[in-house]
Write a protein that holds these residues in place. Structure first.
Motif, PDB file in Angstrom:
ATOM      1  N   SER A  68       0.789  -1.230   0.000  1.00  0.00           N
ATOM      2  CA  SER A  68       0.000   0.000   0.000  1.00  0.00           C
ATOM      3  C   SER A  68       0.826   1.287   0.000  1.00  0.00           C
ATOM      4  O   SER A  68       0.261   2.363  -0.133  1.00  0.00           O
ATOM      5  CB  SER A  68      -0.938   0.001   1.216  1.00  0.00           C
ATOM      6  OG  SER A  68      -0.169  -0.065   2.404  1.00  0.00           O
ATOM      7  N   ASP A  69       2.147   1.176   0.139  1.00  0.00           N
ATOM      8  CA  ASP A  69       2.972   2.384   0.199  1.00  0.00           C
ATOM      9  C   ASP A  69       4.263   2.173  -0.588  1.00  0.00           C
ATOM     10  O   ASP A  69       5.205   1.529  -0.094  1.00  0.00           O
ATOM     11  CB  ASP A  69       3.291   2.722   1.656  1.00  0.00           C
ATOM     12  CG  ASP A  69       4.002   4.057   1.808  1.00  0.00           C
ATOM     13  OD1 ASP A  69       4.416   4.661   0.785  1.00  0.00           O
ATOM     14  OD2 ASP A  69       4.161   4.505   2.958  1.00  0.00           O
ATOM     15  N   PRO A  70       4.341   2.709  -1.797  1.00  0.00           N
ATOM     16  CA  PRO A  70       5.532   2.499  -2.621  1.00  0.00           C
ATOM     17  C   PRO A  70       6.798   3.131  -2.036  1.00  0.00           C
ATOM     18  O   PRO A  70       7.902   2.777  -2.419  1.00  0.00           O
ATOM     19  CB  PRO A  70       5.166   3.142  -3.961  1.00  0.00           C
ATOM     20  CG  PRO A  70       4.042   4.060  -3.675  1.00  0.00           C
ATOM     21  CD  PRO A  70       3.341   3.527  -2.462  1.00  0.00           C
ATOM     22  N   ARG A  71       6.653   4.028  -1.080  1.00  0.00           N
ATOM     23  CA  ARG A  71       7.822   4.647  -0.450  1.00  0.00           C
ATOM     24  C   ARG A  71       8.450   3.742   0.596  1.00  0.00           C
ATOM     25  O   ARG A  71       9.561   3.994   1.051  1.00  0.00           O
ATOM     26  CB  ARG A  71       7.428   5.970   0.212  1.00  0.00           C
ATOM     27  CG  ARG A  71       6.909   7.012  -0.770  1.00  0.00           C
ATOM     28  CD  ARG A  71       6.342   8.196  -0.043  1.00  0.00           C
ATOM     29  NE  ARG A  71       5.249   7.712   0.816  1.00  0.00           N
ATOM     30  CZ  ARG A  71       4.714   8.374   1.818  1.00  0.00           C
ATOM     31  NH1 ARG A  71       5.156   9.575   2.104  1.00  0.00           N
ATOM     32  NH2 ARG A  71       3.744   7.867   2.534  1.00  0.00           N
ATOM     33  N   TYR A  72       7.726   2.698   0.985  1.00  0.00           N
ATOM     34  CA  TYR A  72       8.192   1.816   2.061  1.00  0.00           C
ATOM     35  C   TYR A  72       8.922   0.606   1.481  1.00  0.00           C
ATOM     36  O   TYR A  72       8.379  -0.132   0.671  1.00  0.00           O
ATOM     37  CB  TYR A  72       7.007   1.359   2.908  1.00  0.00           C
ATOM     38  CG  TYR A  72       7.398   0.389   3.996  1.00  0.00           C
ATOM     39  CD1 TYR A  72       8.266   0.776   5.006  1.00  0.00           C
ATOM     40  CD2 TYR A  72       6.913  -0.905   4.006  1.00  0.00           C
ATOM     41  CE1 TYR A  72       8.640  -0.103   6.005  1.00  0.00           C
ATOM     42  CE2 TYR A  72       7.282  -1.797   5.000  1.00  0.00           C
ATOM     43  CZ  TYR A  72       8.141  -1.388   5.999  1.00  0.00           C
ATOM     44  OH  TYR A  72       8.519  -2.266   6.975  1.00  0.00           O
ATOM     45  N   ASP A  73      10.171   0.423   1.897  1.00  0.00           N
ATOM     46  CA  ASP A  73      10.972  -0.709   1.456  1.00  0.00           C
ATOM     47  C   ASP A  73      11.313  -1.567   2.671  1.00  0.00           C
ATOM     48  O   ASP A  73      12.232  -1.225   3.438  1.00  0.00           O
ATOM     49  CB  ASP A  73      12.252  -0.232   0.770  1.00  0.00           C
ATOM     50  CG  ASP A  73      13.126  -1.368   0.288  1.00  0.00           C
ATOM     51  OD1 ASP A  73      12.679  -2.537   0.325  1.00  0.00           O
ATOM     52  OD2 ASP A  73      14.263  -1.093  -0.132  1.00  0.00           O
ATOM     53  N   PRO A  74      10.587  -2.658   2.870  1.00  0.00           N
ATOM     54  CA  PRO A  74      10.846  -3.476   4.059  1.00  0.00           C
ATOM     55  C   PRO A  74      12.246  -4.095   4.073  1.00  0.00           C
ATOM     56  O   PRO A  74      12.790  -4.366   5.134  1.00  0.00           O
ATOM     57  CB  PRO A  74       9.771  -4.564   3.987  1.00  0.00           C
ATOM     58  CG  PRO A  74       9.327  -4.612   2.567  1.00  0.00           C
ATOM     59  CD  PRO A  74       9.528  -3.221   2.040  1.00  0.00           C
ATOM     60  N   ARG A  75      12.844  -4.273   2.909  1.00  0.00           N
ATOM     61  CA  ARG A  75      14.166  -4.916   2.866  1.00  0.00           C
ATOM     62  C   ARG A  75      15.228  -4.080   3.588  1.00  0.00           C
ATOM     63  O   ARG A  75      16.166  -4.626   4.164  1.00  0.00           O
ATOM     64  CB  ARG A  75      14.578  -5.193   1.421  1.00  0.00           C
ATOM     65  CG  ARG A  75      13.759  -6.319   0.813  1.00  0.00           C
ATOM     66  CD  ARG A  75      14.237  -6.658  -0.586  1.00  0.00           C
ATOM     67  NE  ARG A  75      13.293  -7.468  -1.296  1.00  0.00           N
ATOM     68  CZ  ARG A  75      13.235  -8.797  -1.246  1.00  0.00           C
ATOM     69  NH1 ARG A  75      14.068  -9.468  -0.502  1.00  0.00           N
ATOM     70  NH2 ARG A  75      12.335  -9.444  -1.946  1.00  0.00           N
ATOM     71  N   ARG A  76      15.089  -2.757   3.569  1.00  0.00           N
ATOM     72  CA  ARG A  76      16.047  -1.921   4.303  1.00  0.00           C
ATOM     73  C   ARG A  76      15.962  -2.194   5.796  1.00  0.00           C
ATOM     74  O   ARG A  76      16.973  -2.334   6.486  1.00  0.00           O
ATOM     75  CB  ARG A  76      15.765  -0.433   4.046  1.00  0.00           C
ATOM     76  CG  ARG A  76      16.471   0.143   2.859  1.00  0.00           C
ATOM     77  CD  ARG A  76      16.308   1.646   2.685  1.00  0.00           C
ATOM     78  NE  ARG A  76      15.758   2.445   3.786  1.00  0.00           N
ATOM     79  CZ  ARG A  76      16.461   2.919   4.817  1.00  0.00           C
ATOM     80  NH1 ARG A  76      17.738   2.682   4.937  1.00  0.00           N
ATOM     81  NH2 ARG A  76      15.871   3.634   5.745  1.00  0.00           N
ATOM     82  N   LEU A  77      14.749  -2.281   6.311  1.00  0.00           N
ATOM     83  CA  LEU A  77      14.579  -2.533   7.747  1.00  0.00           C
ATOM     84  C   LEU A  77      14.967  -3.965   8.107  1.00  0.00           C
ATOM     85  O   LEU A  77      15.506  -4.210   9.193  1.00  0.00           O
ATOM     86  CB  LEU A  77      13.137  -2.244   8.165  1.00  0.00           C
ATOM     87  CG  LEU A  77      12.751  -0.766   8.070  1.00  0.00           C
ATOM     88  CD1 LEU A  77      11.281  -0.569   8.398  1.00  0.00           C
ATOM     89  CD2 LEU A  77      13.618   0.064   8.999  1.00  0.00           C
TER      90      LEU A  77
END
Length: 195
Positions: free
Chosen positions: A175-184
């Motif tokens: 739902s949020d293209p700005r969010y990259d879970p791989r970084r976290l």
């Protein structure tokens, strides 16, 4: 009834082997499409990328839910089989863990759409979730134990907790293209490392 000739029996086995390979290829392509476009991706996109007609997909998987469940099971098996293979081939147990987590994240992206595809079958979803845990928690445990035994991470990290944490970090990716879970997730894995 005449006995089947050896060549006809071999031909039937080859045909079955081809059918199994074709189905595996179809599942791999569908998984890639689901990762990039979500489980609601058009079936024609999967067919085109797999180089088959839509009829072929519907012959194997009469409904979208059938296809999603088959992809889910295929990805669980791929993740389960990858763990020991990565341990044997990676530079270190921690490198194997990182590579496995990357595969696991791809799987989770597909899994998040599964609930919507199976909305009328919560029992089926629960059974798949139990299957997922039964197959993947031991693999993650093996990777964590190997990394701890090699002195790369502190012992005591529980596979279920790590997998659940990674899963929680993946929520919201759709739902949020700005969010990259791989970084976290990378930060989480760095936190496991011994200084």
């Amino acid at each position: 009834m005449p006995a089947a000739s050896p060549s006809r029996g071999a031909s039937a086995r080859s045909k079955r082997a081809d059918a199994v390979r074709n189905q595996q290829t179809l599942l791999e392509v569908a998984a890639e499409v689901f990762v990039s476009s979500g489980v609601d991706a058009p079936i024609r996109e999967i067919a085109a990328r797999a180089g088959v007609g839509m009829g072929t997909i519907y012959r194997h998987f009469p409904t979208r839910a059938d296809l999603v469940v088959a992809v889910y099971r295929h990805q669980v098996e791929a993740c389960a089989e990858a763990g020991p293979n990565l341990l044997a081939s990676a530079d270190s147990p921690l490198a194997a863990l990182r590579q496995w987590v990357d595969l696991f994240v791809d799987f989770l992206v597909t899994k998040h759409g599964l609930a919507n595809a199976l909305q009328s079958d919560s029992g089926g979803f629960d059974a798949l979730h139990a299957y997922f845990l039964d197959r993947l928690v031991p693999v993650c445990t093996q990777l964590l134990d190997a990394a701890a035994d090699a002195g790369e991470i502190d012992p005591g990290t529980h596979a279920y907790e790590l997998m659940r944490g990674i899963g929680n970090l993946c929520i919201g990716h759709d739902s949020d293209p700005r969010y990259d879970p791989r970084r976290l997730i990378e930060l989480l894995l760095q936190g496991l490392q011994r200084p």
